[in-house]
Design a protein around this motif. Sequence first.
Motif, short mmCIF file in Angstrom:
data_model
loop_
_atom_site.label_atom_id
_atom_site.label_comp_id
_atom_site.label_asym_id
_atom_site.label_seq_id
_atom_site.Cartn_x
_atom_site.Cartn_y
_atom_site.Cartn_z
N ASP A 9 0.81 -1.21 0.00
CA ASP A 9 0.00 0.00 0.00
C ASP A 9 0.86 1.27 0.00
O ASP A 9 0.60 2.21 0.74
N ASP B 284 -1.03 -2.88 -4.13
CA ASP B 284 -1.28 -1.44 -4.12
C ASP B 284 0.03 -0.66 -4.06
O ASP B 284 0.17 0.31 -3.31
N HIS C 125 -4.93 0.24 5.60
CA HIS C 125 -3.85 1.20 5.86
C HIS C 125 -3.62 1.35 7.35
O HIS C 125 -3.64 2.46 7.91
#
Length: 261
Positions: A8, A32, A220
Motif C-alpha cells: 500500500d 497497491d 492502511h
Amino acid sequence: MKLQILSDLHLETEAFEPEPAPGAELLVLVGDVDSTWAGLERFRGWPVPVLYIAGNHEFDGRELSQAWPALRERCEQLGLTMLERETRVLTDAQGRRIRFVATIRWSDLALFGPLSSAAQRERVLRSAEYFMRVMRSTRNGVPFDAAGVREEALACRAWLAAELAQTTQDWDTTVAITHYAPSLRSADPRYGSQPGTASFCNADDDLLAGAALWIHGHLHARQDYRVTHPDGRSTRVVCNARGHARKGEAEGFDGTLTVDA
C-alpha cells in the motif's frame, strides 16, 4: 528467512523512496504499490529476490482479463516474481525450505456471515459497490461490480484452502500472502465492524492454521498479532501497509521492517 514487507505504498500519488532492509533475504510486495504500475520500476535490480502480489488498485481503470497477463509481463521485465494463485518454495541461508502460498484473495463480502439476510446483504453490497466504482474496472467487458468481485474471491479462497491443506512436507514452514486481510482482527481500528470492512477483510480464520506466517496488505493500518490454534500451534499475522500521508496513515511506518519466516 528474513523477509522485508511493503504494501500500500500508492506511489501514484505518494512521495516515498523504498530502500532495502539490512539483512533481508527476500522482499515481499503485498499490493497497491502503484496503480499506474510505473512505481514497480523502483524495484528493478533490488539486491534480493522480490515476490509481488497484486492489490486491487493495480487494476484501476483496467480490464482484468487483459491486466493480469500484462502485469505479469511487466514484472518479468523488471525481474520481479509475481504470484497469483501460485506457490513457490524457496531455500534460505540456513537451508530451510519456505513455501509461499499467494493470491490477491479478493473480498467475498461474507466477513460477517453468509449473505442470507436481505438487510445485511444490501448494506454490504452497497458499500462494496462504492469501492468498485472507485476502481472503475471491468471484467470480460462488463463493470467489475460487487457480484464479480465475490465470484473472483470465492475462486481465490477455494484455491487457497486446497493449497494450505496439502500435507506433502517438501517444505519446513508455510507463509501465506494475500492482499486482502484474512480476519476481522486485522480491521482498521478507525472503522471497526462496519459494512465497509467486509471489502477489506475476509473470514479466513479457519485457514490460518495452514500457515505459520500470514502476510497481508489492503488496510492502511499496521498489524502484527498471533492466533493460537487448538493443537497449540500458532500463526503470526503481519501487515506493513504505508497508506496515505495526507491522511496521517504513514505516520510511524517502518519501510525496512523485517520478519522471520
